[in-house]
Design an enzyme around this catalytic site. Structure first.
Site, short mmCIF file in Angstrom:
data_model
loop_
_atom_site.label_atom_id
_atom_site.label_comp_id
_atom_site.label_asym_id
_atom_site.label_seq_id
_atom_site.Cartn_x
_atom_site.Cartn_y
_atom_site.Cartn_z
N HIS A 33 0.88 -1.06 -0.07
CA HIS A 33 -0.03 -0.08 0.05
C HIS A 33 0.83 1.32 -0.19
O HIS A 33 1.85 1.30 0.61
CB HIS A 33 -0.93 -0.04 1.30
N ASP B 166 -8.03 -5.17 -0.29
CA ASP B 166 -8.51 -5.93 -1.55
C ASP B 166 -8.07 -7.53 -1.22
O ASP B 166 -8.52 -8.41 -2.19
CB ASP B 166 -7.96 -5.58 -2.78
N1 CMC Z 1 4.27 -7.59 -5.04
C1 CMC Z 1 5.41 -7.66 -4.97
N2 CMC Z 1 6.54 -6.57 -4.90
C2 CMC Z 1 5.81 -5.37 -4.46
C3 CMC Z 1 4.34 -5.19 -4.33
C4 CMC Z 1 3.61 -6.51 -4.55
N3 CMC Z 1 2.27 -6.46 -4.42
N4 CMC Z 1 4.13 -4.02 -4.12
C5 CMC Z 1 5.20 -3.31 -4.05
N5 CMC Z 1 6.14 -4.17 -4.15
C6 CMC Z 1 7.62 -3.85 -4.35
C7 CMC Z 1 7.88 -2.83 -5.67
O1 CMC Z 1 8.38 -4.02 -6.71
C8 CMC Z 1 9.26 -2.03 -5.06
O2 CMC Z 1 10.34 -2.75 -4.81
P1 CMC Z 1 11.63 -2.27 -5.08
O3 CMC Z 1 11.84 -1.24 -3.88
O4 CMC Z 1 12.50 -3.34 -4.84
O5 CMC Z 1 11.47 -1.56 -6.36
C9 CMC Z 1 8.47 -1.95 -3.58
O6 CMC Z 1 7.64 -2.92 -3.00
C10 CMC Z 1 7.74 -0.36 -3.41
O7 CMC Z 1 6.75 -0.57 -4.23
P2 CMC Z 1 5.92 0.56 -4.97
O8 CMC Z 1 5.34 0.07 -6.30
O9 CMC Z 1 7.01 1.72 -5.41
O10 CMC Z 1 5.08 1.24 -4.08
P3 CMC Z 1 3.64 2.07 -4.34
O11 CMC Z 1 3.41 3.03 -2.84
O12 CMC Z 1 4.02 3.09 -5.74
O13 CMC Z 1 2.64 1.15 -4.88
C11 CMC Z 1 0.72 -0.30 -4.71
C12 CMC Z 1 1.60 0.84 -3.89
C13 CMC Z 1 -0.60 -0.79 -3.90
C14 CMC Z 1 0.32 0.04 -6.19
C15 CMC Z 1 1.60 -1.46 -4.73
O14 CMC Z 1 1.96 -2.11 -3.68
C16 CMC Z 1 1.07 -2.66 -5.80
O15 CMC Z 1 0.93 -2.79 -6.82
N6 CMC Z 1 0.36 -3.76 -4.98
C17 CMC Z 1 -0.39 -4.74 -5.72
C18 CMC Z 1 -1.73 -4.02 -6.21
C19 CMC Z 1 -3.04 -3.93 -5.11
O16 CMC Z 1 -3.08 -4.87 -4.00
N7 CMC Z 1 -3.48 -2.63 -5.10
C20 CMC Z 1 -4.52 -2.34 -4.19
C21 CMC Z 1 -4.11 -1.23 -3.19
S1 CMC Z 1 -5.13 -0.85 -1.73
C22 CMC Z 1 -6.64 -0.69 -2.21
C23 CMC Z 1 -6.76 0.52 -3.27
O17 CMC Z 1 -6.08 1.38 -3.25
O18 CMC Z 1 -7.75 0.49 -4.11
#
Ligand code: CMC
Length: 427
Positions: A306, A363
């Site tokens: 998140h 989710d």
């Molecule tokens: N699986 C594997 N690695 C992950 C995941 C995941 N679900 N989420 C983040 N990471 C890793 C990412 O690869 C990065 O690694 P590194 O630092 O080595 O490059 C690190 O964690 C930070 O991730 P980020 O993408 O920079 O973080 P963000 O704040 O931009 O993204 C997020 C947050 C929710 C989009 C992301 O965690 C994600 O894609 N999660 C899966 C999709 C999901 O479940 N979304 C629902 C969010 S909650 C409800 C809503 O908002 O609607």
């Protein structure tokens, strides 16, 4: 004593006031930055940028706190119903019984959608994704309710809000019924708000509808847990579209489109599809954990991580327990729930997930409950939208009442410098 922050660049010093929120969140107010220095800030994904001051929702991602108008999500999910929470979010205070009754009566009065809307719905193929249908129908509502909202009139504003709260559940039910090939129907104005949603969705043409308290309580709780989440992608979209003085329905329709993506609300559908995929592949969770950690593999563990929560998502805790309760009460054994729990356990002990502070989000378990309630997978994000509706409305209303300026970020241009046009024969 008021605090200031100083920026030093190229030998010049610039002072900025510091704003401190009611929960001691500190922000450097850079409104004068560009005018005084010619400099802008660069913050892709707005990871450090506060776009507004808001009195609706507070969350602390480090401590796992979420409160609507000061009330904890745990208490609201336990003690309130969805319509009460909607009123609280939109108008700022918990309603008295008579305020709530009036709000509900006003909604009942508006709970009919123009019959012509059925023609629009009819023209979609059955295979259309319900989120696309819902965004289109919400936008189409404007054509049938064209009068623009005079935001300086509380009465006008109230009427538009009531209309949307009334008609949106009908559209939600119709998108489901279209998908399932069921006749379109209206609600029953003797029922509670959520009970009515359940009836509009689940009533079969050849069967008397029987109220199921487990279903209604589960829906109530899920809708409350999704009702607002401060400046997330869809809410920021609603505010930014509304900031151009586009109307409420147009702003909400844009929010639905933003919610659809798998990194946002679309994750609830993606989680179930992922869990189903793992099950079909023999249930080897370790293989998928390895894929999620492999930087050469685009696979992500959906429902994990998140932007703001870096400890735990309080909604996920409540939903995990609710999933156990609902499945238990309905006598359903879903092997996908065991896969989800297994994945969670492995991820919480895995260094990759621990280092990046990745925890199950709202989710991760919600789809398992929706499935138990017989809601098709493609409808999951529509259910999220139904829950988020009052939050979007509250944020839109707040933005308009505060008379916020049009949202218009800047950029750092990294393209070509000026160059002479080359005729096509010489390229
Ligand atoms: N699986 C594997 N690695 C992950 C995941 C995941 N679900 N989420 C983040 N990471 C890793 C990412 O690869 C990065 O690694 P590194 O630092 O080595 O490059 C690190 O964690 C930070 O991730 P980020 O993408 O920079 O973080 P963000 O704040 O931009 O993204 C997020 C947050 C929710 C989009 C992301 O965690 C994600 O894609 N999660 C899966 C999709 C999901 O479940 N979304 C629902 C969010 S909650 C409800 C809503 O908002 O609607």
């Amino acid at each position: 004593m008021s605090k200031t922050a100083t920026l030093e660049y190229n030998g010049e010093k610039y002072e900025f006031p510091v704003t401190i929120g009611t929960e001691d969140e500190i922000a450097i107010d850079i409104k004068t930055l560009r005018a005084n220095s010619g400099i802008i800030t660069l913050d892709p994904g707005y990871k450090n940028t506060g776009s507004c001051e808001s009195a609706i929702t507070y969350l602390d991602g480090e401590k796992g706190i979420l409160r609507y108008r000061g009330y904890t999500i745990e208490e609201l999910a336990e003690k309130a119903d969805f319509l009460e929470v909607a009123y609280l979010l939109i108008f700022g205070e918990l309603p008295t019984q008579s305020q709530l009754d009036k709000f509900h009566d006003d909604i009942r009065d508006q709970a009919v959608v123009d019959e012509e809307m059925k023609k629009i719905l009819d023209s979609f193929p059955k295979s259309a994704h319900p989120m696309g249908v819902l965004a289109s129908l919400t936008s189409a509502l404007i054509a049938f309710n064209p009068s623009s909202v005079n935001v300086s009139s509380e009465e006008d504003m109230y009427k538009a809000i009531v209309k949307l709260m009334a008609k949106f559940p009908v559209l939600v039910a119709w998108t489901l019924r279209k998908k399932e090939g069921l006749p379109l129907d209206y609600g029953d104005d003797t029922l509670g708000y959520v009970e009515n949603i359940a009836k509009m969705m689940f009533k079969r043409p050849n069967k008397e509808y029987k109220k199921n308290d487990i279903t209604i309580n589960a829906l109530d709780k899920l809708l409350i847990l999704h009702a607002d989440h401060e400046q997330n992608c869809s809410t920021s979209t609603v505010r930014i579209v509304g900031s151009s003085h586009a109307g409420l329905f147009a702003s909400i329709s844009a929010g639905i489109s933003a919610l659809w993506g798998p990194l946002h609300g679309g994750a609830n559908q993606a989680v179930i599809e992922m869990l189903e995929g793992i099950k079909a592949d023999g249930g080897d969770t370790k293989k998928y954990m390895a894929k999620a950690k492999d930087k050469n593999d685009p696979f992500r563990l959906m429902g994990f991580g998140h932007r703001v929560y870096k400890n735990f998502d309080p909604r996920a805790r409540i939903i995990k327990k609710a999933a156990d309760d609902v499945l238990g009460n309905l006598g359903i054994v879903d092997p996908v729930l065991d896969i989800a729990k297994g994945l969670e356990k492995e991820a919480l002990e895995d260094q990759y997930f621990v280092d990046r502070k990745l925890y199950p989000n709202v989710d991760f378990y919600s789809g398992i409950i929706y499935r138990a309630l017989n809601i098709p997978t493609e409808m999951f994000t529509v259910m999220f939208a139904m829950g988020r509706l009052p939050g979007w409305i509250a944020q839109w209303r707040e933005m308009r009442l505060r008379n916020e300026p049009i949202g218009r970020p800047r950029q750092v241009y990294i393209g070509e410098n000026q160059r002479a046009f080359v005729d096509i024969s010489k390229r």
